[in-house]
Design an enzyme around this catalytic site. Sequence first.
Site, PDB file in Angstrom:
ATOM      1  N   HIS A   1      -3.646  -5.175   0.282  1.00  0.00           N
ATOM      2  CA  HIS A   1      -3.042  -5.537   1.737  1.00  0.00           C
ATOM      3  C   HIS A   1      -2.988  -7.259   1.791  1.00  0.00           C
ATOM      4  CE1 HIS A   1      -2.767  -1.842   3.770  1.00  0.00           C
ATOM      5  NE2 HIS A   1      -3.536  -1.458   3.246  1.00  0.00           N
TER       6      HIS A   1
ATOM      7  N   GLU B   1      -1.467  -9.056   3.682  1.00  0.00           N
ATOM      8  CA  GLU B   1      -1.121  -9.442   5.090  1.00  0.00           C
ATOM      9  C   GLU B   1      -2.631  -9.478   5.843  1.00  0.00           C
ATOM     10  OE1 GLU B   1      -1.110  -6.312   3.955  1.00  0.00           O
ATOM     11  OE2 GLU B   1      -1.845  -5.039   5.842  1.00  0.00           O
TER      12      GLU B   1
ATOM     13  N   CYS C   1       0.932  -1.228  -0.146  1.00  0.00           N
ATOM     14  CA  CYS C   1       0.100   0.005  -0.049  1.00  0.00           C
ATOM     15  C   CYS C   1       0.865   1.200   0.016  1.00  0.00           C
ATOM     16  CB  CYS C   1      -1.147   0.034   1.026  1.00  0.00           C
ATOM     17  SG  CYS C   1      -2.268   0.894   0.777  1.00  0.00           S
TER      18      CYS C   1
END
Length: 234
Positions: free
Chosen positions: A209, A211, A105
Amino acid sequence: MKPVIGITADVEINDKYFLNSEYVRAIIRAGGLPLIVPVGIEKDVDQLIGILDGLLLSGGNDINPMLFNEEPHAYLGEVSPSRDSIELELARRMLKTGKPILGICRGLQVLNVAVGGSVYQDLHKQNEGPILQHMQKAPNTHSSHYVQVEKGSLLETLAGSERIQVNSYHHQSLKVVPPVFAVTGVANDGIIEAIEGTDQQFVLGVQWHPELLSVKGDAASLRIFEGFIRACAN
Ligand code: MN
């Protein structure tokens, strides 16, 4: 020995450090040893880089547009000058070492600005035509739009597909990408979603994202972290 991965963090919230724990968990899950990097250590960056096997530039606030020679657009969000400073220093030095870098990001945007690139300060205000919702209102583990992935790219190798579904939490996006990076992921509205290095160094930036998606076991997201840690272990 596990590879040591520096993870940058946000620091401008009431003078407290802030880092979503999923970045840390994703690195641990993939086999790395995370080390959260503070701001204000520019003079000691070389010593730090000596310890690191890889760098994860995490998400966060907007980048100061002065750093890519623009004045603030009316829709620019919060900026974090001390964070800009340490992250740009780390990114530039790490690019020279050949050690792996993963930008997520804001981290993708830091990578681009580090090599002289620029960012749309507000992608919705600064792009013509129909633009997808890039600040999704769905839960953050929901994949809300597609990314077309360049065939033969590092991202395609990791993701295992030329079309992946990603979450989206950004109001800024890459504008000019210098030729030192290749654009290897694009949304269907033309917004740049991924860049990577053009030589042997593992350098990957993604606008979404992984994660957060890896929490629910998203295969492409898990492989991005596993591939990053594998590169850091070499
Ligand atoms: Mn997006």
